[in-house]
Each structure stands twice: as structure tokens, then as C-alpha cells.
Design a protein around this motif. Structure first.
Motif, PDB file in Angstrom:
ATOM      1  N   ALA A   1       0.831  -1.206   0.000  1.00  0.00           N
ATOM      2  CA  ALA A   1       0.000   0.000   0.000  1.00  0.00           C
ATOM      3  C   ALA A   1       0.868   1.259   0.000  1.00  0.00           C
ATOM      4  O   ALA A   1       0.619   2.206  -0.756  1.00  0.00           O
ATOM      5  CB  ALA A   1      -0.931  -0.011   1.212  1.00  0.00           C
ATOM      6  N   VAL A   2       1.894   1.270   0.842  1.00  0.00           N
ATOM      7  CA  VAL A   2       2.787   2.430   0.900  1.00  0.00           C
ATOM      8  C   VAL A   2       3.506   2.621  -0.429  1.00  0.00           C
ATOM      9  O   VAL A   2       3.616   3.732  -0.957  1.00  0.00           O
ATOM     10  CB  VAL A   2       3.820   2.261   2.034  1.00  0.00           C
ATOM     11  N   TYR A   3       3.967   1.529  -1.006  1.00  0.00           N
ATOM     12  CA  TYR A   3       4.720   1.590  -2.259  1.00  0.00           C
ATOM     13  C   TYR A   3       3.845   2.055  -3.419  1.00  0.00           C
ATOM     14  O   TYR A   3       4.226   2.937  -4.204  1.00  0.00           O
ATOM     15  CB  TYR A   3       5.304   0.213  -2.560  1.00  0.00           C
ATOM     16  N   MET A   4       2.642   1.483  -3.549  1.00  0.00           N
ATOM     17  CA  MET A   4       1.777   1.793  -4.686  1.00  0.00           C
ATOM     18  C   MET A   4       1.140   3.172  -4.572  1.00  0.00           C
ATOM     19  O   MET A   4       0.855   3.818  -5.584  1.00  0.00           O
ATOM     20  CB  MET A   4       0.678   0.727  -4.820  1.00  0.00           C
ATOM     21  N   GLU A   5       0.904   3.627  -3.364  1.00  0.00           N
ATOM     22  CA  GLU A   5       0.267   4.925  -3.174  1.00  0.00           C
ATOM     23  C   GLU A   5       1.273   6.071  -3.154  1.00  0.00           C
ATOM     24  O   GLU A   5       0.893   7.240  -3.038  1.00  0.00           O
ATOM     25  CB  GLU A   5      -0.537   4.922  -1.871  1.00  0.00           C
ATOM     26  N   GLY A   6       2.569   5.751  -3.253  1.00  0.00           N
ATOM     27  CA  GLY A   6       3.589   6.784  -3.290  1.00  0.00           C
ATOM     28  C   GLY A   6       3.699   7.558  -2.003  1.00  0.00           C
ATOM     29  O   GLY A   6       4.103   8.720  -1.989  1.00  0.00           O
ATOM     30  N   GLY A   7       3.352   6.906  -0.896  1.00  0.00           N
ATOM     31  CA  GLY A   7       3.355   7.610   0.384  1.00  0.00           C
ATOM     32  C   GLY A   7       4.718   7.708   1.027  1.00  0.00           C
ATOM     33  O   GLY A   7       4.871   8.243   2.121  1.00  0.00           O
ATOM     34  N   ALA A   8       5.740   7.208   0.325  1.00  0.00           N
ATOM     35  CA  ALA A   8       7.055   7.215   0.960  1.00  0.00           C
ATOM     36  C   ALA A   8       7.708   8.585   0.936  1.00  0.00           C
ATOM     37  O   ALA A   8       8.616   8.863   1.701  1.00  0.00           O
ATOM     38  CB  ALA A   8       7.964   6.204   0.251  1.00  0.00           C
TER      39      ALA A   8
END
Length: 232
Positions: free
Chosen positions: A60-67
Motif C-alpha cells: 500500500a505504501v509503495y503503490m500509493e507513493g506515500g514514501a
């Protein structure tokens, strides 16, 4: 089943929430898990479920670009790769150290594994640079589902859609898998699921109308020879 030392050493990782403490979980595995017995102990004490939870959160973090920053993105990718390696290691140990029936029961006891598999396949499909992995990663999903008797209509549809997309590339993974299914009387229900999938007729039309040269491939030819009369 396990020496007291394993329990003493690995008890520290129990109670971690894979959805929120993935960094700690991966670090604990790297520090405490040293051999096959350790990995088997982890599987029997909920470690596989926690790994699946960590994979879902990291996905989820990777695909949503939340990093955020580039360095943070690299960190997330590294942790996602680490979680994938641990999931593969735990599953490999489970497969080699326990009989098929027991291994299947332990895997099915992890309630998040179907969602985790779906997200990983979606992640592969989202990256054009990984086109050469998309079809192999799917028909593998199909073979595992066939072996474990947990094939779903969604997976059948997904495999057919991927085959339709790959017709110009003359990939034969889809055809080879379903040809093998047709040759096995025990898989009659799987064949029925395929015949009920509307995308299969589109795949056949694409082969016959646009890529007739594909019929030179034995797997594709045998697939068409068996299934085309039934679909038409």
C-alpha cells in the motif's frame, strides 16, 4: 517438536503487528532466524501471517507513493523486497519440511494470503518494465492454485485476460496450463470454469484472426484443438 533454545530465542518476535511494525519484524527475522528449524518455528507461531500482513502494508505504501522522498522510496522498496524474501523462505521451508496436506492446512490458516497474492500480481502488472514477468507470474499462480485445489473464477478470468493481451507476443503459458488441465480427469471442474469465462472466446478469435502463426506452437494448437469445439 523444537528445542527449548528456539523458543527462547524467537519468543521476542511474537506479538508484533505486521501491518504497522514491518521494519521491526523484518529486522527480528534477520537477527533471530538462522536456519530451517528457526523458520519452521516461525511458521508454526504465526510468523507467516505476520509476513503477509507486512507485505500488504508495504504494498500500500509503495503503490500509493506515500514514501515521500527518493531516499524514503528506496527504503520502502528495500523493506518490500526483504518481506518478499522472508515470505519465500518461510514457504519454501514449509514445503520441504512438511507433507503437502499439512503444508496446505498451515497456508490456508493464514487468512491474508489470497489478498496478498492479488496485490503482488497487481504490482507486477502495474510496471511496464516487468512485462516479461507478468504472464509467467500469473499461469505460476494458476499452477499453485490447481495443486492446492483453490482455483477461483477471478484467477481464471485474470489468466484469460493476460493471455488475450499476450497473443501478439505468442506466449503459450496459458495454453500449456489449460492443455494440461484438459488431460487430467481430476480437473474437470477447472475446465468447466474456463469454459464459462467469456474472455476465452476472445482469446481464440485473436489467435485465429490475428495471430494464426501461433498455431505452429504445439501447446497453442493442442489447446485450440481441445477447447475450440466446446466453446464454439
Amino acid at each position: 517438536m523444537f528445542p527449548h533454545g528456539y523458543k527462547f530465542k524467537l519468543e521476542r518476535y511474537k506479538g508484533l503487528n505486521g501491518r504497522t511494525c514491518w521494519t521491526t519484524l523484518i529486522s527480528a527475522f534477520c537477527t533471530l532466524v538462522e536456519n530451517e528449524d528457526d523458520r519452521l518455528y516461525v511458521v508454526y507461531n504465526g510468523g507467516l501471517q505476520m509476513t503477509f500482513e507486512a507485505l500488504q502494508s508495504l504494498h500500500a505504501v509503495y503503490m500509493e507513493g506515500g514514501a515521500g522522498s527518493a531516499s524514503s522510496s528506496a527504503s520502502v522498496r528495500g523493506e518490500l523486497a526483504g518481506a518478499l524474501r522472508w515470505a519465500a523462505a518461510l514457504l519454501r521451508t514449509l514445503r520441504t519440511r512438511r507433507d503437502t496436506k499439512e503444508a496446505r492446512a498451515l497456508l490456508l490458516a493464514c487468512k491474508d494470503w489470497p489478498e496478498c497474492a492479488r496485490r503482488l500480481v497487481a504490482m507486477l502488472a502495474a510496471h511496464h518494465r516487468l512485462d516479461h514477468l507478468r504472464v509467467p507470474s500469473l499461469n505460476i499462480c494458476c499452477r499453485v492454485a490447481r495443486t492446492q485445489r483453490c482455483m477461483s473464477e477471478q484467477l481464471v478470468l485474470l489468466s484469460a485476460l493476460c493471455a488475450l493481451e499476450a497473443v501478439p507476443l505468442k506466449f503459450n503459458y496459458f495454453a500449456a496450463f489449460w492443455r494440461d488441465v484438459a488431460a487430467s480427469p481430476a480437473d474437470a471442474k477447472l475446465e468447466e470454469m474456463l469454459l464459462e469465462c467469456s474472455v476465452v472466446s476472445e482469446y481464440m478469435d485473436a489467435v485465429l484472426l490475428d495471430e494464426r502463426e501461433s498455431l505452429e506452437d504445439p501447446a497453442i494448437y493442442q489447446f485450440m484443438q481441445h477447447y475450440y469445439p466446446k466453446v464454439s
